[in-house]
Design a protein around this motif. Sequence first.
Motif, short mmCIF file in Angstrom:
data_model
loop_
_atom_site.label_atom_id
_atom_site.label_comp_id
_atom_site.label_asym_id
_atom_site.label_seq_id
_atom_site.Cartn_x
_atom_site.Cartn_y
_atom_site.Cartn_z
N TYR A 102 -10.06 -7.12 -0.24
CA TYR A 102 -11.03 -7.77 0.65
C TYR A 102 -10.84 -9.29 0.66
N PHE A 103 -10.79 -9.89 -0.53
CA PHE A 103 -10.70 -11.35 -0.59
C PHE A 103 -9.33 -11.86 -0.16
N PHE A 104 -8.28 -11.09 -0.48
CA PHE A 104 -6.95 -11.48 0.00
C PHE A 104 -6.93 -11.51 1.52
N ALA A 105 -7.42 -10.44 2.17
CA ALA A 105 -7.43 -10.38 3.63
C ALA A 105 -8.28 -11.49 4.22
N ALA A 106 -9.44 -11.76 3.62
CA ALA A 106 -10.34 -12.78 4.14
C ALA A 106 -9.66 -14.15 4.14
N PHE A 107 -9.03 -14.53 3.03
CA PHE A 107 -8.43 -15.86 2.94
C PHE A 107 -7.13 -15.95 3.73
N ALA A 158 -13.24 -5.11 8.07
CA ALA A 158 -12.67 -3.98 8.82
C ALA A 158 -11.58 -3.27 8.03
N HIS A 159 -10.66 -4.04 7.43
CA HIS A 159 -9.57 -3.45 6.66
C HIS A 159 -10.10 -2.70 5.43
N THR A 160 -11.05 -3.31 4.73
CA THR A 160 -11.54 -2.71 3.49
C THR A 160 -12.36 -1.45 3.76
N VAL A 161 -13.22 -1.50 4.77
CA VAL A 161 -14.03 -0.33 5.11
C VAL A 161 -13.14 0.85 5.50
N CYS A 162 -12.12 0.59 6.30
CA CYS A 162 -11.19 1.66 6.69
C CYS A 162 -10.39 2.16 5.49
N MET A 163 -10.06 1.27 4.56
CA MET A 163 -9.31 1.69 3.37
C MET A 163 -10.17 2.57 2.47
N LEU A 164 -11.48 2.35 2.44
CA LEU A 164 -12.36 3.17 1.61
C LEU A 164 -12.40 4.62 2.08
N ARG A 165 -12.01 4.86 3.34
CA ARG A 165 -12.00 6.21 3.89
C ARG A 165 -10.70 6.96 3.60
N VAL A 166 -9.70 6.24 3.08
CA VAL A 166 -8.38 6.85 2.83
C VAL A 166 -8.42 7.70 1.57
N VAL A 167 -7.76 8.88 1.63
CA VAL A 167 -7.67 9.78 0.47
C VAL A 167 -6.38 9.50 -0.27
N PHE A 168 -6.45 9.21 -1.58
CA PHE A 168 -5.27 8.88 -2.36
C PHE A 168 -4.78 10.04 -3.23
N ALA A 171 -1.72 10.08 -6.12
CA ALA A 171 -0.75 8.98 -6.00
C ALA A 171 -1.44 7.68 -6.41
N ASP A 172 -0.92 7.03 -7.45
CA ASP A 172 -1.61 5.84 -7.96
C ASP A 172 -0.67 4.68 -8.29
N ILE A 173 0.61 4.77 -7.92
CA ILE A 173 1.57 3.71 -8.23
C ILE A 173 1.80 2.86 -6.98
N ILE A 174 1.35 1.62 -7.01
CA ILE A 174 1.47 0.71 -5.87
C ILE A 174 2.75 -0.09 -6.01
N ASN A 175 3.63 0.02 -5.03
CA ASN A 175 4.90 -0.71 -5.05
C ASN A 175 4.68 -2.14 -4.56
N HIS A 176 3.91 -2.89 -5.33
CA HIS A 176 3.61 -4.27 -4.97
C HIS A 176 3.06 -4.97 -6.21
N TYR A 177 2.78 -6.29 -6.08
CA TYR A 177 2.21 -7.02 -7.20
C TYR A 177 0.72 -7.30 -6.99
N PHE A 178 0.15 -6.82 -5.88
CA PHE A 178 -1.29 -6.89 -5.67
C PHE A 178 -1.68 -5.80 -4.68
N CYS A 179 -2.98 -5.59 -4.52
CA CYS A 179 -3.47 -4.54 -3.62
C CYS A 179 -3.47 -5.05 -2.18
N ASP A 180 -2.43 -4.69 -1.45
CA ASP A 180 -2.31 -5.06 -0.05
C ASP A 180 -2.46 -3.80 0.81
N VAL A 181 -2.68 -3.99 2.09
CA VAL A 181 -2.97 -2.86 2.98
C VAL A 181 -1.80 -1.88 3.06
#
Length: 311
Positions: A102-107, A158-168, A171-181
């Motif tokens: 949320y804060f990454f997208a906002a800034f 908008a991005h965060t609310v839509c992400m809360l609806r996603v089923v994971f 799968a829990d390994i994010i190929n990144h260094y932070f939580c991006d969309v």
Amino acid sequence: MTQGNHSTVTEFILIGLTKKPELQLPLFLFFIGVYMFTVVGNLGMILLIGLSSHLHTPMYYFLSSLSFIDLCQSTVIIPKMLVHFVVQKNTISYPECMTQLYFFAAFAIAECHMLGAMAYDRYVAICSPLLYNVTMSYQACSWLLAGVYSMGLIGATAHTVCMLRVVFCNADIINHYFCDVLPLLELSCSSTFVNEVLVLCFSAFNILVPTLTTLSSYIFIIASILRIRSSEGRAKAFSTCSSHISAVALFYGSAAFMYLQPSSVSSMDQGKVSSVFYTIIVPMLNPLIYSLRNKDVKLALSKFLEKRSVL
């Protein structure tokens, strides 16, 4: 997790920039140095503009806001990133991940529109100097800043609310260094069509609209500068714009490479490299760009240092 988001994942594992152990310490030292430079540079710019009365103009109010955005952006990303270099398993809980997103997208969105607002400010200053104080009044600047931050909050929500609806699922390994969309969407075991359309639409709007604003502003600026007869006047006008052009090119170029490619074309490993530029390198470079290429800032800094030495 709660049944509302239908996810069995309670935490994620961030892969980070590299899996090579021999690179962990050098990268840790490099990025902690970058973060310290970013904090000192942006916080110093905010304090310098606040304490120097001759910098209390719309141009520097916008620059102070840009420094605030860069400082917050780095603080959202880098501290958690540094953890990866000193622990074997860098985890982030689901709520923390959504908060970081949320804060990454906002800034990030706010920075896009802030650069556009700064381009408009330079357009008014150079093309309509006699009307500058009227057009860029305190009220007008306040409305522009409110619009910039509102766009950031709307996009992030908008991005965060839509992400809360996603089923994971599992799968829990994010190929990144932070939580991006985009890295989070790769983990989904449900349809992400709405999220992908939202990413494309918001990215196009938040990158292309400020970019077009900047380009059109500078077309009129260049045309106006070329009509200036004295070479000294043209050089002064170009110098006030060159730092902003450099910042715009760095930020928009790396952001567009990450978000405006189709998912079939883009590579997440390439995306990680480009995202380093607009999340880490650009916030560090902006104070340097605007201070070294701006006579007013250098003058204010020298006066401030003189007062400190006298005290």
